[in-house]
Motif scaffolding. Structure first.
Motif, PDB file in Angstrom:
ATOM      1  N   ALA A 125       0.831  -1.205   0.000  1.00 49.12           N
ATOM      2  CA  ALA A 125       0.000   0.000   0.000  1.00 49.12           C
ATOM      3  C   ALA A 125       0.863   1.251   0.000  1.00 49.12           C
ATOM      4  N   GLU A 126       1.898   1.262   0.815  1.00 57.03           N
ATOM      5  CA  GLU A 126       2.775   2.436   0.872  1.00 57.03           C
ATOM      6  C   GLU A 126       3.446   2.674  -0.477  1.00 57.03           C
ATOM      7  N   ARG A 148      -9.151  -0.915   6.963  1.00 52.98           N
ATOM      8  CA  ARG A 148      -9.722   0.375   6.544  1.00 52.98           C
ATOM      9  C   ARG A 148      -8.772   1.520   6.864  1.00 52.98           C
ATOM     10  N   ALA A 149      -8.181   1.476   8.045  1.00 51.89           N
ATOM     11  CA  ALA A 149      -7.266   2.541   8.449  1.00 51.89           C
ATOM     12  C   ALA A 149      -6.043   2.586   7.532  1.00 51.89           C
ATOM     13  N   LEU A 150      -5.541   1.425   7.142  1.00 53.16           N
ATOM     14  CA  LEU A 150      -4.396   1.361   6.245  1.00 53.16           C
ATOM     15  C   LEU A 150      -4.722   2.012   4.905  1.00 53.16           C
ATOM     16  N   PHE A 151      -5.864   1.673   4.331  1.00 56.39           N
ATOM     17  CA  PHE A 151      -6.227   2.218   3.032  1.00 56.39           C
ATOM     18  C   PHE A 151      -6.522   3.722   3.131  1.00 56.39           C
ATOM     19  N   GLN A 152      -7.133   4.132   4.228  1.00 58.42           N
ATOM     20  CA  GLN A 152      -7.397   5.556   4.415  1.00 58.42           C
ATOM     21  C   GLN A 152      -6.090   6.329   4.566  1.00 58.42           C
ATOM     22  N   LEU A 158      -9.927  -0.107  -1.882  1.00 60.24           N
ATOM     23  CA  LEU A 158      -9.819  -1.566  -1.980  1.00 60.24           C
ATOM     24  C   LEU A 158     -10.886  -2.006  -2.974  1.00 60.24           C
ATOM     25  N   SER A 159     -10.471  -2.315  -4.205  1.00 53.20           N
ATOM     26  CA  SER A 159     -11.439  -2.521  -5.287  1.00 53.20           C
ATOM     27  C   SER A 159     -12.091  -3.890  -5.257  1.00 53.20           C
ATOM     28  N   ALA A 160     -11.355  -4.916  -4.823  1.00 57.66           N
ATOM     29  CA  ALA A 160     -11.894  -6.276  -4.812  1.00 57.66           C
ATOM     30  C   ALA A 160     -10.948  -7.168  -4.025  1.00 57.66           C
ATOM     31  N   LEU A 161     -11.464  -8.299  -3.549  1.00 60.81           N
ATOM     32  CA  LEU A 161     -10.621  -9.363  -3.009  1.00 60.81           C
ATOM     33  C   LEU A 161     -10.464 -10.427  -4.085  1.00 60.81           C
ATOM     34  N   ALA A 184     -17.530  -8.416   2.917  1.00 62.79           N
ATOM     35  CA  ALA A 184     -18.700  -7.808   3.542  1.00 62.79           C
ATOM     36  C   ALA A 184     -18.296  -6.960   4.736  1.00 62.79           C
ATOM     37  N   ALA A 185     -17.346  -7.467   5.531  1.00 61.72           N
ATOM     38  CA  ALA A 185     -16.895  -6.719   6.710  1.00 61.72           C
ATOM     39  C   ALA A 185     -16.205  -5.420   6.318  1.00 61.72           C
ATOM     40  N   LEU A 186     -15.603  -5.395   5.130  1.00 64.36           N
ATOM     41  CA  LEU A 186     -14.869  -4.221   4.659  1.00 64.36           C
ATOM     42  C   LEU A 186     -15.699  -3.333   3.736  1.00 64.36           C
ATOM     43  N   ASP A 187     -16.938  -3.730   3.472  1.00 59.99           N
ATOM     44  CA  ASP A 187     -17.788  -3.023   2.502  1.00 59.99           C
ATOM     45  C   ASP A 187     -17.153  -3.006   1.113  1.00 59.99           C
TER      46      ASP A 187
END
Length: 307
Positions: free
Chosen positions: A19-20, A62-66, A72-75, A104-107
């Protein structure tokens, strides 16, 4: 349209490290690999542990992506849902449900997988079996607000003779799988080597193309004259994925017409993620070269996207 990347090409790095790096390079989204991490192949990376994924893990992700301004487009869990071994098939189905639960937990709206194939059976027999196996998975996902994506990868290495191992490789089969309420993670590279013009497949199926892979393919027609489309037949004891006359490349280094592809996606109203899937053997082999390949892909695609 956002420019993203599939994390599977960097299995040795953590999701935090990817991510970084991706955000610093200008990528806007990650398609996150969620294999169990037991297969040993590059595309079986485990960047989220979805088994037992709970609220704490969801909050941290979520915090990491924010933090990095990423979506996060897909798993991604691309496995054979029609595997001939009943035990292996059940393992795959169980892990796919874990991936759906984590999404689902991550929307996260999408989980990607394959139809697959039992290579001991005919296409007709496989389609009938899929009509029994797939709907419960679609229902499970739908109850949790998640859509199942199917990538149109041929997966020729799964078949002992190099024939299609994933029954989702052509528009004819897309029409069949759409009847099961599946969606498409559209990839032009696979269409190109099997002789289908990828650009011509966008408009007719635009409503079901909700995510797209950006992978290129280099064709060597002179080599094809020895084996034909399906590659070596006498001796396939080496690499079952080597068809002898083509290879995957990062966008810009193969035959895919990316300006035309992106333009047609825009024309069709596509607003999803164009996700770089790096399987280029030239720009592979170690972390440095993989990242260089991702930089090439970014420089090819970014000027084509609006905004």
């Amino acid at each position: 349209m956002k420019l993203g990347m599939l994390t599977a090409c960097l299995p040795q790095l953590s999701l935090e490290q990817i991510a970084e790096w991706a955000a610093a390079r200008g990528y806007e989204a990650l398609e996150v690999a969620v294999w169990p991490g037991t297969g040993g192949r590059d595309f079986e990376a485990a960047h989220l542990s979805v088994a037992g994924f709970g609220q704490r893990e969801a909050d941290a992700t979520r915090a990491l992506f924010q933090q990095h301004g990423l979506e996060l487009s897909a798993l991604a869990y691309y496995e054979n849902n029609l595997h001939p071994d009943p035990e292996r098939r059940e393992e795959i189905r169980t892990h796919l449900r874990h991936a759906i639960d984590a999404a689902a937990a991550l929307d996260v709206p999408y989980v990607g997988t394959f139809i697959g194939r039992d290579w001991n059976r005919s296409v007709a027999q496989n389609l009938a079996e899929a009509e029994r196996v797939i709907p419960p998975l679609v229902e499970y996902a739908g109850e949790r607000g998640v859509k199942l994506l199917i990538e149109n990868c041929v997966m020729e290495g799964w078949h002992p003779d190099g024939y299609p191992g994933n029954l989702a490789y052509s528009p004819e089969l897309w029409e069949w799988m759409f009847s099961l309420d599946l969606y498409l993670n559209w990839d032009p590279s696979h269409l190109t080597w099997i002789g289908i013009d990828p650009v011509e497949t966008i408009a007719p199926y635009a409503e079901r193309i909700v995510h797209a892979q950006a992978k290129d393919v280099e064709l060597r027609p002179r080599d094809r004259t020895r084996w034909g489309h399906f590659g070596p037949a006498v001796d396939r004891s080496g690499n079952p994925w080597d068809m002898g006359w083509w290879r995957y490349r990062v966008p810009g280094l193969g035959q895919v017409d990316w300006p035309h592809v992106v333009d047609r996606l825009y024309e069709a109203g596509f607003t999803g993620t164009l996700s770089v899937e790096h399987e280029d053997p030239v720009w592979g082999g170690d972390e440095t070269r993989v990242k260089q390949g991702l930089d090439i892909a970014y420089r090819t695609l970014r000027p084509l996207l609006v905004g």
